[in-house]
Design an enzyme around this catalytic site. Structure first.
Site, PDB file in Angstrom:
ATOM      1  N   CYS A  92      69.480  46.448  39.560  1.00 15.43           N
ATOM      2  CA  CYS A  92      68.850  45.581  38.549  1.00 15.43           C
ATOM      3  C   CYS A  92      68.022  44.483  39.195  1.00 15.43           C
ATOM      4  O   CYS A  92      67.031  44.046  38.625  1.00 15.43           O
ATOM      5  CB  CYS A  92      69.912  44.976  37.644  1.00 15.43           C
ATOM      6  SG  CYS A  92      71.144  44.036  38.553  1.00 15.43           S
ATOM      7  N   GLU A 121      73.653  40.417  30.630  1.00 14.26           N
ATOM      8  CA  GLU A 121      73.102  40.603  31.977  1.00 14.26           C
ATOM      9  C   GLU A 121      72.151  41.782  31.876  1.00 14.26           C
ATOM     10  O   GLU A 121      72.573  42.943  31.888  1.00 14.26           O
ATOM     11  CB  GLU A 121      74.239  40.910  32.971  1.00 14.26           C
ATOM     12  CG  GLU A 121      75.243  39.775  33.130  1.00 14.26           C
ATOM     13  CD  GLU A 121      74.725  38.647  34.008  1.00 14.26           C
ATOM     14  OE1 GLU A 121      73.724  38.844  34.724  1.00 14.26           O
ATOM     15  OE2 GLU A 121      75.328  37.565  33.977  1.00 14.26           O
TER      16      GLU A 121
HETATM   17  P1  NAD Z   1      72.240  50.836  28.900  1.00 16.22           P
HETATM   18  O1  NAD Z   1      71.870  49.595  28.165  1.00 16.22           O
HETATM   19  O2  NAD Z   1      71.650  52.117  28.480  1.00 16.22           O
HETATM   20  O3  NAD Z   1      73.835  51.054  28.865  1.00 16.22           O
HETATM   21  C1  NAD Z   1      74.749  50.045  29.260  1.00 16.22           C
HETATM   22  C2  NAD Z   1      76.066  50.262  28.533  1.00 16.22           C
HETATM   23  O4  NAD Z   1      75.851  50.080  27.139  1.00 16.22           O
HETATM   24  C3  NAD Z   1      76.683  51.631  28.698  1.00 16.22           C
HETATM   25  O5  NAD Z   1      78.076  51.486  28.879  1.00 16.22           O
HETATM   26  C4  NAD Z   1      76.381  52.307  27.370  1.00 16.22           C
HETATM   27  O6  NAD Z   1      77.318  53.284  26.992  1.00 16.22           O
HETATM   28  C5  NAD Z   1      76.435  51.142  26.415  1.00 16.22           C
HETATM   29  N1  NAD Z   1      75.686  51.354  25.168  1.00 16.22           N
HETATM   30  C6  NAD Z   1      74.614  52.152  24.967  1.00 16.22           C
HETATM   31  N2  NAD Z   1      74.199  52.053  23.679  1.00 16.22           N
HETATM   32  C7  NAD Z   1      75.020  51.166  23.073  1.00 16.22           C
HETATM   33  C8  NAD Z   1      75.101  50.622  21.759  1.00 16.22           C
HETATM   34  N3  NAD Z   1      74.231  50.973  20.800  1.00 16.22           N
HETATM   35  N4  NAD Z   1      76.056  49.727  21.499  1.00 16.22           N
HETATM   36  C9  NAD Z   1      76.931  49.343  22.459  1.00 16.22           C
HETATM   37  N5  NAD Z   1      76.913  49.823  23.716  1.00 16.22           N
HETATM   38  C10 NAD Z   1      75.965  50.721  24.026  1.00 16.22           C
HETATM   39  O7  NAD Z   1      71.926  50.497  30.426  1.00 16.22           O
HETATM   40  P2  NAD Z   1      72.023  51.457  31.685  1.00 16.22           P
HETATM   41  O8  NAD Z   1      70.966  52.489  31.608  1.00 16.22           O
HETATM   42  O9  NAD Z   1      73.431  51.907  31.891  1.00 16.22           O
HETATM   43  O10 NAD Z   1      71.686  50.431  32.865  1.00 16.22           O
HETATM   44  C11 NAD Z   1      70.400  50.166  33.306  1.00 16.22           C
HETATM   45  C12 NAD Z   1      69.906  48.827  32.810  1.00 16.22           C
HETATM   46  O11 NAD Z   1      70.858  47.825  33.093  1.00 16.22           O
HETATM   47  C13 NAD Z   1      68.632  48.390  33.494  1.00 16.22           C
HETATM   48  O12 NAD Z   1      67.781  47.795  32.544  1.00 16.22           O
HETATM   49  C14 NAD Z   1      69.120  47.346  34.488  1.00 16.22           C
HETATM   50  O13 NAD Z   1      68.162  46.406  34.866  1.00 16.22           O
HETATM   51  C15 NAD Z   1      70.225  46.722  33.740  1.00 16.22           C
HETATM   52  N6  NAD Z   1      71.159  46.129  34.667  1.00 16.22           N
HETATM   53  C16 NAD Z   1      71.312  44.766  34.685  1.00 16.22           C
HETATM   54  C17 NAD Z   1      72.189  44.197  35.598  1.00 16.22           C
HETATM   55  C18 NAD Z   1      72.416  42.722  35.658  1.00 16.22           C
HETATM   56  O14 NAD Z   1      73.332  42.314  36.352  1.00 16.22           O
HETATM   57  N7  NAD Z   1      71.639  41.887  34.980  1.00 16.22           N
HETATM   58  C19 NAD Z   1      72.892  45.003  36.465  1.00 16.22           C
HETATM   59  C20 NAD Z   1      72.696  46.382  36.423  1.00 16.22           C
HETATM   60  C21 NAD Z   1      71.844  46.930  35.507  1.00 16.22           C
END
Ligand code: NAD
Length: 477
Positions: A254, A220
């Site tokens: 998002c 997502e």
């Molecule tokens: P992010 O990808 O930075 O982090 C998401 C999660 O991934 C966190 O728990 C983080 O600790 C973990 N993570 C980070 N690096 C990792 C790695 N190398 N391996 C495994 N896990 C890792 O995202 P964010 O900044 O928390 O959220 C914002 C983004 O999420 C935006 O792009 C937004 O559009 C998207 N988003 C999508 C939805 C949806 O439903 N499609 C909903 C909300 C946010």
């Protein structure tokens, strides 16, 4: 037992995962009663800890209106749980599917079976809703769940860890806190399914890590969701709905409309209408408890830099008239800002904004607007305001997006009967309602042979009988 992944992440994570796998092996098909009990405990968890959740999210953001947490996080989860509880016995029921003539009188069934131990990784922007909605689908489908929430909302994640441990056994549903290093180790566990919500860049890493174990993933992700304003739209109503969708959680949503596409001659009219709508929603912003802060300094700087870069390259910023209020870096309150005169060279038109800034891009014909949408990576959502049935159909059929709301923003997300998910760069797979149940289930194909089967007619030794039966089958199938 509290899991402390910091001490020895791989060992403890693996131990927890093994405990969940073992528990699943002992109870591979939890009864309806057992699943209802888990969903009831999840509902109790959010009800009993509402105040703490509101306070933790508020403290993590700086300002996050309690009303937005209660509506966009807790209410949404409660609705999801209620919907699942009402429909669970129907979702779990075996399905009969038709059997072709040549297999008669055998019968065919579909059994919806839990996958086992599944992982959920969630982001910071709706730190409880985006963590617990996938969890509820996984529990409804009869799985064991490990959740890794975001490190950018540390108070909320620590609270989740604590309260989940109060309501669930560790081998049922457990929370593991930590940053990207823990996330990385987490994503390498051989889960039976891995559900990730977050950025496209990290989603790519998750898909690679999961591939090593052949773990199926749901991604997502985000992207630039367009709002297409048709020339015949009611601009006042469109602007009010656009501003509401853009400014909820200060744009850190998002599915927020990322940019607007507006007929060239109406760009200034829409900019003024959005500015006026924003001003009536948020007459002030610095000390306004209704208006969220940007989550941290890095995102605040990123957003001000996106605005500055656009203005340096010739865009015009139409900020809400906030009198003497200056942007406030200390409270991370960023004034709602509309940008006109943007182009593709500006960073703001290249990356997902995730903040209270609305660039308006001009178009000359519907065809050109569709081309502009299709020239960018496939978005998570698309919004369209106005247009007759033919124009709407054209936009729906000729563009790709995870989901669409017509004449408003965000709302397709909140109908449990509509699957929610992205396409292409905005993700793959979906959840919500029955689709979420299916994401965390295996649809096992079952064929039940009849004692009077005719399939022996096709057995060796091959000869005339085989040829005659095959000819007959070709005719009747
Ligand atoms: P992010 O990808 O930075 O982090 C998401 C999660 O991934 C966190 O728990 C983080 O600790 C973990 N993570 C980070 N690096 C990792 C790695 N190398 N391996 C495994 N896990 C890792 O995202 P964010 O900044 O928390 O959220 C914002 C983004 O999420 C935006 O792009 C937004 O559009 C998207 N988003 C999508 C939805 C949806 O439903 N499609 C909903 C909300 C946010």
């Amino acid at each position: 037992m509290i899991v402390r992944p910091e001490a020895n992440p791989r060992l403890d994570l693996r131990g927890l995962f093994d405990a969940q796998r073992d528990a699943h092996a002992r109870e591979p098909y939890p009864s309806l009663t057992r699943r209802h009990d888990r969903l009831e405990r999840l509902a109790a968890l959010i009800e009993e800890h509402e105040q703490e959740i509101v306070a933790a999210i508020g403290a993590d953001f700086g300002t996050r209106p309690a009303q937005e947490t209660r509506l966009a996080e807790l209410f949404v989860i409660a609705v999801g749980i209620r919907h699942a509880r009402r429909n669970l016995s129907r979702w779990m029921a075996q399905r009969r599917v038709p059997t072709p003539l040549y297999l008669w009188p055998g019968r065919s069934r579909l059994l919806r079976q839990p996958l086992g131990a599944v992982g959920v990784i969630s982001p910071w922007n709706y730190p409880v809703q985006l963590a617990l909605l996938p969890v509820l689908a996984a529990l409804a489908a009869g799985n064991r769940v490990m959740l890794k929430p975001s490190e950018l909302t540390p108070r909320t994640s620590a609270l989740l860890e604590r309260i989940v441990a109060q309501h669930f056994a560790q081998d049922e549903f457990a929370v593991v806190t930590g940053g990207p290093d823990i996330g990385d180790a987490f994503s390498r566990l051989p889960f039976d399914h891995l559900f990730f919500t977050g950025s496209t860049a990290v989603g790519r890493k998750i898909a690679l890590a999961a591939a090593a174990n052949l773990t199926p993933v749901t991604l997502e992700l985000g992207g630039k969701s367009p709002a297409l304003i048709h020339a015949d739209a009611d601009f006042g109503a469109a602007a009010a709905r656009l501003a509401t969708g853009k400014l909820l959680n200060a744009g850190q949503t998002c599915i927020a409309p990322d940019y607007a596409l507006v007929p060239t001659s109406r760009v200034d009219a829409l900019a003024a209408a959005v500015r006026d709508s924003a001003a009536s929603l948020y007459p002030s912003f610095r000390d306004n408890p209704d208006y969220s802060s940007i989550v941290n300094d890095a995102h605040y700087r990123r957003l001000t830099e996106l605005i500055n870069d656009a203005v340096r390259q010739g865009a015009r910023a139409v900020a809400v008239d906030t009198g003497a209020e200056a942007p406030d870096a200390s409270s991370r309150k960023l004034a709602p800002t509309v940008l006109v005169g943007v182009n593709d060279r500006m960073a703001i038109m290249k990356e997902e904004i995730f903040g209270p800034v609305l660039p308006i891009e001009a178009y000359d014909s519907l065809e050109q607007a569709i081309d502009k949408i299709n020239a960018r990576p496939r978005p998570l959502s698309l919004y369209m305001f106005g247009g007759d049935a033919a124009a709407r159909r054209r936009v729906l059929e000729q563009t790709a997006a995870g989901g669409v709301t017509i004449d408003d923003t965000l709302l397709h997300f909140s109908n449990e009967n509509l699957p929610f998910g992205g396409i292409g760069a905005s993700g793959s797979g979906a959840y919500h309602g029955e689709r979420g149940f299916l994401t965390f289930s295996h649809q096992k194909a079952v064929f039940i042979q009849h004692r009077l089967s005719f399939t022996w007619l096709l057995r060796p030794p091959y000869g005339k009988r085989f040829e005659r039966v095959l000819e007959l089958l070709k005719k009747i199938s």
